[in-house]
Design a protein around this motif. Structure first.
Motif, PDB file in Angstrom:
ATOM      1  N   GLN A  69     -13.697  -1.092  -2.587  1.00  0.00           N
ATOM      2  CA  GLN A  69     -13.021  -2.396  -2.606  1.00  0.00           C
ATOM      3  C   GLN A  69     -11.991  -2.447  -3.730  1.00  0.00           C
ATOM      4  O   GLN A  69     -10.857  -2.876  -3.516  1.00  0.00           O
ATOM      5  N   GLU A  73      -8.035  -2.821  -3.267  1.00  0.00           N
ATOM      6  CA  GLU A  73      -7.403  -3.984  -3.886  1.00  0.00           C
ATOM      7  C   GLU A  73      -6.263  -3.550  -4.797  1.00  0.00           C
ATOM      8  O   GLU A  73      -5.213  -4.184  -4.819  1.00  0.00           O
ATOM      9  N   ASN A  74      -6.461  -2.482  -5.532  1.00  0.00           N
ATOM     10  CA  ASN A  74      -5.421  -1.982  -6.419  1.00  0.00           C
ATOM     11  C   ASN A  74      -4.200  -1.546  -5.622  1.00  0.00           C
ATOM     12  O   ASN A  74      -3.068  -1.802  -6.020  1.00  0.00           O
ATOM     13  N   TRP A  76      -3.220  -2.782  -2.774  1.00  0.00           N
ATOM     14  CA  TRP A  76      -2.541  -4.006  -2.327  1.00  0.00           C
ATOM     15  C   TRP A  76      -1.794  -4.674  -3.475  1.00  0.00           C
ATOM     16  O   TRP A  76      -0.683  -5.172  -3.290  1.00  0.00           O
ATOM     17  N   LEU A  77      -2.397  -4.682  -4.652  1.00  0.00           N
ATOM     18  CA  LEU A  77      -1.720  -5.280  -5.808  1.00  0.00           C
ATOM     19  C   LEU A  77      -0.433  -4.530  -6.132  1.00  0.00           C
ATOM     20  O   LEU A  77       0.597  -5.151  -6.420  1.00  0.00           O
TER      21      LEU A  77
END
Length: 113
Positions: A69, A73-74, A76-77
């Motif tokens: 996760q 998430e990284n 996407w950031l």
């Protein structure tokens, strides 16, 4: 953890570091750095190339649970930050989504040919 997963699967499949790197079309030293966790944040593109070279799914390499996760998430950031740096505003995203959908449709059409 990603590096250890890659190394474990690579060895289980009987591949040398050189063979795996060649299949993934990345340098041996880069793969070695990933396996030894010296490169803590390889791009999703590189991880996909390694997964393909090893004949496994992406999620097999990144593991499951919290680490997977956080890794995604990284990614996407970083993507969102790149969009912001390029001058794209949040209210413009719907327009860009149409462009992406068109590009995906075009790709499907070319694959049918």
């Amino acid at each position: 953890m990603i590096g250890k997963n890659i190394q474990r699967i690579r060895k289980k499949k009987g591949l040398t570091l050189s063979e795996c790197a060649e299949r993934a079309k990345i340098s041996k030293s880069y793969l070695s750095n990933i396996e030894r966790n010296l490169n803590h944040n390889p791009s999703i593109h590189i991880i996909e190339k390694i997964a393909t070279a090893l004949g496994v799914e992406l999620r097999t390499l990144i593991g499951s649970g919290l680490e997977a996760q956080l890794f995604l998430e990284n990614e996407w950031l970083e993507f969102v930050n790149d969009l912001k740096k390029s001058g794209i505003r949040k209210d413009q995203l719907q327009e860009y989504k149409k462009v992406i959908e068109f590009a995906k449709w075009q790709k499907r059409q070319s694959e049918k040919e």
